[in-house]
Motif scaffolding. Structure first.
Motif, PDB file in Angstrom:
ATOM      1  N   ASN A 194       0.805  -1.226   0.000  1.00  0.00           N
ATOM      2  CA  ASN A 194       0.000   0.000   0.000  1.00  0.00           C
ATOM      3  C   ASN A 194       0.838   1.277   0.000  1.00  0.00           C
ATOM      4  O   ASN A 194       0.609   2.183   0.806  1.00  0.00           O
ATOM      5  N   ASN A 195       1.821   1.362  -0.892  1.00  0.00           N
ATOM      6  CA  ASN A 195       2.686   2.537  -1.021  1.00  0.00           C
ATOM      7  C   ASN A 195       3.466   2.865   0.255  1.00  0.00           C
ATOM      8  O   ASN A 195       3.731   4.024   0.563  1.00  0.00           O
ATOM      9  N   ARG A 196       3.835   1.840   1.022  1.00  0.00           N
ATOM     10  CA  ARG A 196       4.589   2.034   2.265  1.00  0.00           C
ATOM     11  C   ARG A 196       5.588   0.885   2.390  1.00  0.00           C
ATOM     12  O   ARG A 196       5.216  -0.285   2.272  1.00  0.00           O
ATOM     13  N   CYS A 197       6.851   1.231   2.620  1.00  0.00           N
ATOM     14  CA  CYS A 197       7.892   0.226   2.827  1.00  0.00           C
ATOM     15  C   CYS A 197       8.498   0.429   4.207  1.00  0.00           C
ATOM     16  O   CYS A 197       8.719   1.573   4.629  1.00  0.00           O
ATOM     17  N   THR A 198       8.767  -0.670   4.903  1.00  0.00           N
ATOM     18  CA  THR A 198       9.388  -0.591   6.222  1.00  0.00           C
ATOM     19  C   THR A 198      10.494  -1.625   6.331  1.00  0.00           C
ATOM     20  O   THR A 198      10.474  -2.658   5.654  1.00  0.00           O
ATOM     21  N   GLN A 199      11.459  -1.316   7.201  1.00  0.00           N
ATOM     22  CA  GLN A 199      12.509  -2.270   7.523  1.00  0.00           C
ATOM     23  C   GLN A 199      12.925  -2.036   8.961  1.00  0.00           C
ATOM     24  O   GLN A 199      13.117  -0.898   9.394  1.00  0.00           O
ATOM     25  N   THR A 200      13.062  -3.149   9.705  1.00  0.00           N
ATOM     26  CA  THR A 200      13.464  -3.056  11.105  1.00  0.00           C
ATOM     27  C   THR A 200      14.976  -3.182  11.237  1.00  0.00           C
ATOM     28  O   THR A 200      15.622  -3.895  10.466  1.00  0.00           O
ATOM     29  N   PHE A 201      15.502  -2.497  12.224  1.00  0.00           N
ATOM     30  CA  PHE A 201      16.916  -2.505  12.554  1.00  0.00           C
ATOM     31  C   PHE A 201      17.049  -2.732  14.061  1.00  0.00           C
ATOM     32  O   PHE A 201      16.065  -2.625  14.799  1.00  0.00           O
ATOM     33  N   GLN A 202      18.248  -3.013  14.508  1.00  0.00           N
ATOM     34  CA  GLN A 202      18.463  -3.255  15.930  1.00  0.00           C
ATOM     35  C   GLN A 202      17.984  -2.086  16.789  1.00  0.00           C
ATOM     36  O   GLN A 202      17.468  -2.291  17.872  1.00  0.00           O
ATOM     37  N   GLY A 203      18.134  -0.877  16.289  1.00  0.00           N
ATOM     38  CA  GLY A 203      17.794   0.297  17.082  1.00  0.00           C
ATOM     39  C   GLY A 203      16.530   1.023  16.672  1.00  0.00           C
ATOM     40  O   GLY A 203      16.246   2.108  17.171  1.00  0.00           O
ATOM     41  N   GLY A 204      15.736   0.445  15.762  1.00  0.00           N
ATOM     42  CA  GLY A 204      14.511   1.123  15.361  1.00  0.00           C
ATOM     43  C   GLY A 204      13.997   0.639  14.021  1.00  0.00           C
ATOM     44  O   GLY A 204      14.379  -0.418  13.538  1.00  0.00           O
ATOM     45  N   THR A 205      13.149   1.459  13.402  1.00  0.00           N
ATOM     46  CA  THR A 205      12.500   1.112  12.137  1.00  0.00           C
ATOM     47  C   THR A 205      12.597   2.280  11.168  1.00  0.00           C
ATOM     48  O   THR A 205      12.443   3.430  11.573  1.00  0.00           O
ATOM     49  N   LEU A 206      12.838   1.974   9.908  1.00  0.00           N
ATOM     50  CA  LEU A 206      12.776   2.971   8.841  1.00  0.00           C
ATOM     51  C   LEU A 206      11.520   2.707   8.035  1.00  0.00           C
ATOM     52  O   LEU A 206      11.229   1.561   7.672  1.00  0.00           O
TER      53      LEU A 206
END
Length: 72
Positions: free
Chosen positions: A47-59
């Motif tokens: 839905n026009n949204r991309c996310t990726q998790t990291f050790q210290g948060g999310t982009l």
């Protein structure tokens, strides 16, 4: 590193690719040496949204807002 991104691996997080705008924002934070650390999951898009998790948060990226950082 590859033409469109890179794969990052650690024993703690496993192997995950970083791509595009999320990778560019992560680069701006200092890559794995920055506050976000290593990626802990794949980039997922819907839905026009991309996310990726990291050790210290999310982009999170959307075409409207660009990439936003949410720290833990």
């Amino acid at each position: 590193n590859y033409q469109r991104g890179a794969i990052h691996w650690t024993t703690a997080t496993g192997a995950h690719a970083t791509l595009g705008a999320i990778r560019s924002t992560w680069a701006g934070t200092g890559y794995e040496r920055g506050r976000l650390g290593y990626p802990t999951g794949p980039e997922t898009c819907a839905n026009n949204r991309c996310t990726q998790t990291f050790q210290g948060g999310t982009l999170t990226w959307t075409p409207t807002t660009g990439t936003r950082i949410t720290y833990k």
